[in-house]
Motif scaffolding. Structure first.
Motif, PDB file in Angstrom:
ATOM      1  N   ASN A 212      65.423 -21.299  36.537  1.00 14.14           N
ATOM      2  CA  ASN A 212      64.641 -21.999  35.506  1.00 14.14           C
ATOM      3  C   ASN A 212      64.662 -21.232  34.189  1.00 14.14           C
ATOM      4  N   ARG A 213      64.715 -21.992  33.103  1.00 15.45           N
ATOM      5  CA  ARG A 213      64.717 -21.392  31.761  1.00 15.45           C
ATOM      6  C   ARG A 213      63.629 -22.026  30.905  1.00 15.45           C
ATOM      7  N   SER A 214      62.914 -21.190  30.155  1.00 13.42           N
ATOM      8  CA  SER A 214      61.874 -21.674  29.236  1.00 13.42           C
ATOM      9  C   SER A 214      61.989 -20.910  27.931  1.00 13.42           C
ATOM     10  N   SER A 215      62.023 -21.632  26.842  1.00 16.06           N
ATOM     11  CA  SER A 215      62.154 -21.012  25.524  1.00 16.06           C
ATOM     12  C   SER A 215      60.795 -20.531  25.028  1.00 16.06           C
ATOM     13  N   ILE A 216      60.750 -19.299  24.555  1.00 12.36           N
ATOM     14  CA  ILE A 216      59.531 -18.737  23.947  1.00 12.36           C
ATOM     15  C   ILE A 216      59.696 -18.833  22.440  1.00 12.36           C
ATOM     16  N   LYS A 217      58.829 -19.616  21.789  1.00 13.42           N
ATOM     17  CA  LYS A 217      58.972 -19.854  20.358  1.00 13.42           C
ATOM     18  C   LYS A 217      57.794 -19.272  19.581  1.00 13.42           C
ATOM     19  N   SER A 218      58.069 -18.931  18.333  1.00 12.71           N
ATOM     20  CA  SER A 218      57.032 -18.358  17.475  1.00 12.71           C
ATOM     21  C   SER A 218      55.986 -19.419  17.148  1.00 12.71           C
ATOM     22  N   THR A 219      54.721 -19.032  17.231  1.00 12.58           N
ATOM     23  CA  THR A 219      53.629 -19.971  16.971  1.00 12.58           C
ATOM     24  C   THR A 219      53.316 -20.114  15.484  1.00 12.58           C
ATOM     25  N   LYS A 220      53.838 -19.187  14.666  1.00 13.75           N
ATOM     26  CA  LYS A 220      53.628 -19.278  13.219  1.00 13.75           C
ATOM     27  C   LYS A 220      54.675 -18.453  12.501  1.00 13.75           C
ATOM     28  N   SER A 221      54.744 -18.628  11.200  1.00 13.02           N
ATOM     29  CA  SER A 221      55.700 -17.869  10.389  1.00 13.02           C
ATOM     30  C   SER A 221      55.087 -16.538   9.972  1.00 13.02           C
ATOM     31  N   GLY A 222      55.925 -15.525   9.875  1.00 13.43           N
ATOM     32  CA  GLY A 222      55.458 -14.210   9.450  1.00 13.43           C
ATOM     33  C   GLY A 222      56.311 -13.115  10.056  1.00 13.43           C
ATOM     34  N   TYR A 223      55.862 -11.885   9.880  1.00 14.95           N
ATOM     35  CA  TYR A 223      56.579 -10.730  10.417  1.00 14.95           C
ATOM     36  C   TYR A 223      56.027 -10.357  11.796  1.00 14.95           C
ATOM     37  N   LEU A 224      56.936 -10.077  12.695  1.00 11.23           N
ATOM     38  CA  LEU A 224      56.536  -9.589  14.013  1.00 11.23           C
ATOM     39  C   LEU A 224      56.061  -8.146  13.844  1.00 11.23           C
ATOM     40  N   GLN A 225      54.756  -7.939  13.986  1.00 13.81           N
ATOM     41  CA  GLN A 225      54.176  -6.632  13.707  1.00 13.81           C
ATOM     42  C   GLN A 225      54.091  -5.735  14.931  1.00 13.81           C
ATOM     43  N   TYR A 226      53.837  -6.344  16.075  1.00 18.16           N
ATOM     44  CA  TYR A 226      53.570  -5.510  17.247  1.00 18.16           C
ATOM     45  C   TYR A 226      53.825  -6.317  18.513  1.00 18.16           C
ATOM     46  N   ILE A 227      54.297  -5.646  19.558  1.00 16.93           N
ATOM     47  CA  ILE A 227      54.461  -6.260  20.877  1.00 16.93           C
ATOM     48  C   ILE A 227      53.682  -5.423  21.876  1.00 16.93           C
ATOM     49  N   TYR A 228      52.758  -6.064  22.593  1.00 19.04           N
ATOM     50  CA  TYR A 228      51.998  -5.366  23.623  1.00 19.04           C
ATOM     51  C   TYR A 228      52.876  -5.256  24.868  1.00 19.04           C
ATOM     52  N   GLY A 229      53.697  -4.225  24.887  1.00 17.19           N
ATOM     53  CA  GLY A 229      54.737  -4.091  25.899  1.00 17.19           C
ATOM     54  C   GLY A 229      54.224  -3.968  27.312  1.00 17.19           C
ATOM     55  N   GLU A 230      53.183  -3.160  27.515  1.00 20.52           N
ATOM     56  CA  GLU A 230      52.686  -2.933  28.870  1.00 20.52           C
ATOM     57  C   GLU A 230      52.112  -4.216  29.473  1.00 20.52           C
ATOM     58  N   THR A 231      51.331  -4.937  28.661  1.00 17.42           N
ATOM     59  CA  THR A 231      50.740  -6.184  29.149  1.00 17.42           C
ATOM     60  C   THR A 231      51.823  -7.225  29.398  1.00 17.42           C
ATOM     61  N   LEU A 232      52.818  -7.267  28.509  1.00 18.60           N
ATOM     62  CA  LEU A 232      53.911  -8.224  28.664  1.00 18.60           C
ATOM     63  C   LEU A 232      54.690  -7.933  29.950  1.00 18.60           C
ATOM     64  N   MET A 233      54.942  -6.653  30.219  1.00 21.54           N
ATOM     65  CA  MET A 233      55.642  -6.272  31.441  1.00 21.54           C
ATOM     66  C   MET A 233      54.846  -6.672  32.682  1.00 21.54           C
ATOM     67  N   GLU A 234      53.532  -6.498  32.612  1.00 23.94           N
ATOM     68  CA  GLU A 234      52.661  -6.848  33.734  1.00 23.94           C
ATOM     69  C   GLU A 234      52.705  -8.352  34.014  1.00 23.94           C
ATOM     70  N   ILE A 235      52.681  -9.171  32.952  1.00 26.53           N
ATOM     71  CA  ILE A 235      52.703 -10.631  33.115  1.00 26.53           C
ATOM     72  C   ILE A 235      54.031 -11.085  33.713  1.00 26.53           C
ATOM     73  N   ILE A 236      55.139 -10.554  33.177  1.00 27.33           N
ATOM     74  CA  ILE A 236      56.469 -10.957  33.655  1.00 27.33           C
ATOM     75  C   ILE A 236      56.669 -10.528  35.108  1.00 27.33           C
ATOM     76  N   SER A 237      56.233  -9.327  35.448  1.00 31.74           N
ATOM     77  CA  SER A 237      56.391  -8.830  36.821  1.00 31.74           C
ATOM     78  C   SER A 237      55.543  -9.638  37.799  1.00 31.74           C
ATOM     79  N   ARG A 238      54.331  -9.985  37.367  1.00 31.15           N
ATOM     80  CA  ARG A 238      53.426 -10.727  38.239  1.00 31.15           C
ATOM     81  C   ARG A 238      53.994 -12.097  38.619  1.00 31.15           C
TER      82      ARG A 238
END
Length: 434
Positions: A212-238
């Motif tokens: 399965n494939r799902s596209s992750i799209k930006s919710t608004k225009s602007g600069y990507l300032q920060y990625i919460y890497g640890e939380t993102l890893m936890e969600i993807i692993s779960r």
């Protein structure tokens, strides 16, 4: 935890946070000292008569004078700050205004004068003088006088700081120190755990395991300032999935553009899928939290402005090159994070768009080289910097350094008119291009 640290860091960086904290403290102190004055009957004998006020008229005069003076000086401080910001913007670039605004001393000075004014106002309100009841907060007034003396000293320090802060060498040194601290924090930057196989993972084979494939799209225009890497890893692993990211902090996003592609074995719940979007902080401006190139571009902007025909200040540009060389020499030895990020069990979970040494090197020297055309001193110093940098690079990074040396030699041959200057450049280039 990192989400809280990021938000706390952004809050501390605002111009209003420290002054508001100081104002709140001054309000609490005024209440505390008035309460203390109500409990303690200050003696007017001995040395006490020299320090404590025993006349309501004198108390009112002292508090009115201090409060009026503090507001007047606060206006002067604000004006001086605006002048410094204007000079910094015209000389070093508008992006450096943020650096000047967030200098802690500027915030403390502004907060100190406004809070002293407010403190005196509250103490003045507590002052009572009548036939039936008289209350003179002598201890509170003494504290106000001490605060006024401290603010005078603070004003002298502030003027000295402003006078030095707009000097080119001082600005470059501050940015260089900030970059040095930043590279120590960001390299290596972890998002999950690195696998010993590193870049040798078969990405196509890993992706094929998730139908399965799902596209992750930006919710608004602007600069990507920060990625919460640890939380993102936890969600993807779960959810036993794989996320391929197409952007990294510092990149500009348009609403609806793909940030990445999510590969999964089953359908995600809507709430879980929305949590992925919450891990990306998008704002109107760039920040240096996870973007090393942002700080480097600040230094580059100073050098480029110094090389403009209207300024023509090669010494400032050379100072920028020297500081960038020190930073790049450290990065040449640093361990850049792998784009393949694994969970604790060794499963590939995130394919990140990470920064590479050659990309940072391009950010540091490309624009300076382009604007250095016709300036022998700057071109020669660029070549010398690349020679120094090559001493710290291994075979993996040396090709990128040699590429820049070749470009510097080319622009030198094309734009340096004096034959002896060309010979000096060619002589130096042989140390790296042999």
């Amino acid at each position: 935890m990192k989400k809280i640290l990021f938000q706390w860091s952004e809050l501390k960086a605002t111009f209003w946070f420290v002054p508001v904290i100081i104002i709140i403290i001054s309000i609490l102190l005024s209440i505390g000292f008035v309460y203390l004055d109500g409990l303690i009957d200050v003696s007017q004998d001995g040395l006490g008569r020299f320090f404590f006020v025993n006349s309501s008229d004198s108390a009112r005069s002292i508090l009115s004078t201090i409060s009026g003076a503090m507001m007047g000086v606060a206006g002067t401080v604000f004006s001086i700050t605006l002048v410094a910001l204007t000079l910094a913007s015209s000389q070093f670039g508008p992006r450096l205004i943020k650096n000047f605004m967030y200098v802690r001393l500027n915030q403390v000075v502004l907060g100190a004068y406004i809070s002293t004014y407010l403190y005196c106002l509250l103490i003045l309100n507590s002052l009572k003088a009548g036939d039936d009841f008289t209350f003179i907060p002598s201890i509170s007034i003494l504290v106000a006088i001490i605060a006024a003396i401290a603010n005078i000293i603070l004003l002298i320090i502030f003027i000295h700081r402003i006078a030095t802060s707009i000097q080119a060498d001082h600005v470059i040194s501050d940015i260089s120190d900030f970059i040095s601290k930043q590279v120590l924090t960001l390299f290596p930057e972890k998002m999950g755990e690195e696998n010993h196989t590193g870049e040798n993972v078969d990405i196509s084979a890993s992706i094929s395991g998730y139908p399965n494939r799902s596209s992750i799209k930006s919710t608004k225009s602007g600069y990507l300032q920060y990625i919460y890497g640890e939380t993102l890893m936890e969600i993807i692993s779960r959810n036993d999935s794989l996320l391929d990211l197409y952007h990294r902090p510092g990149g500009h996003l348009v609403e609806g553009v793909e940030i990445g592609m999510l590969y999964s074995k089953g359908n995600w719940e809507k709430e879980e899928f929305e949590k992925i979007h919450e891990q990306f902080v998008i704002g109107k401006t760039k920040t240096s939290q996870q973007d090393i190139e942002y700080s480097i571009y600040q230094m580059v902007e100073i050098a480029v402005r110094a090389l403009s025909p209207g300024v023509n200040d090669p010494f400032t540009a050379i100072a920028c090159i020297d500081n960038l060389t020190a930073t790049m020499s450290y990065l040449a030895q640093a361990k850049f994070p792998s784009r393949n990020r694994f969970d604790g069990e060794g499963n590939l979970r995130i394919i990140a768009d990470t920064v590479a040494f050659d990309g940072v090197l391009d950010a540091a020297f490309n624009q300076i080289r382009q604007f250095s055309a016709g300036s022998p001193a700057v071109i020669i110093r660029l070549m010398e910097s690349l020679i120094t940098l090559s001493e710290f690079t291994d075979e993996k990074h040396k090709k990128a350094v040699i590429k820049h040396a070749e470009m510097v030699l080319t622009i030198g041959k094309q734009t340096i008119q004096e034959e002896h200057d060309q010979e000096d450049l060619i002589k130096r280039s042989k140390k790296i291009l042999n």
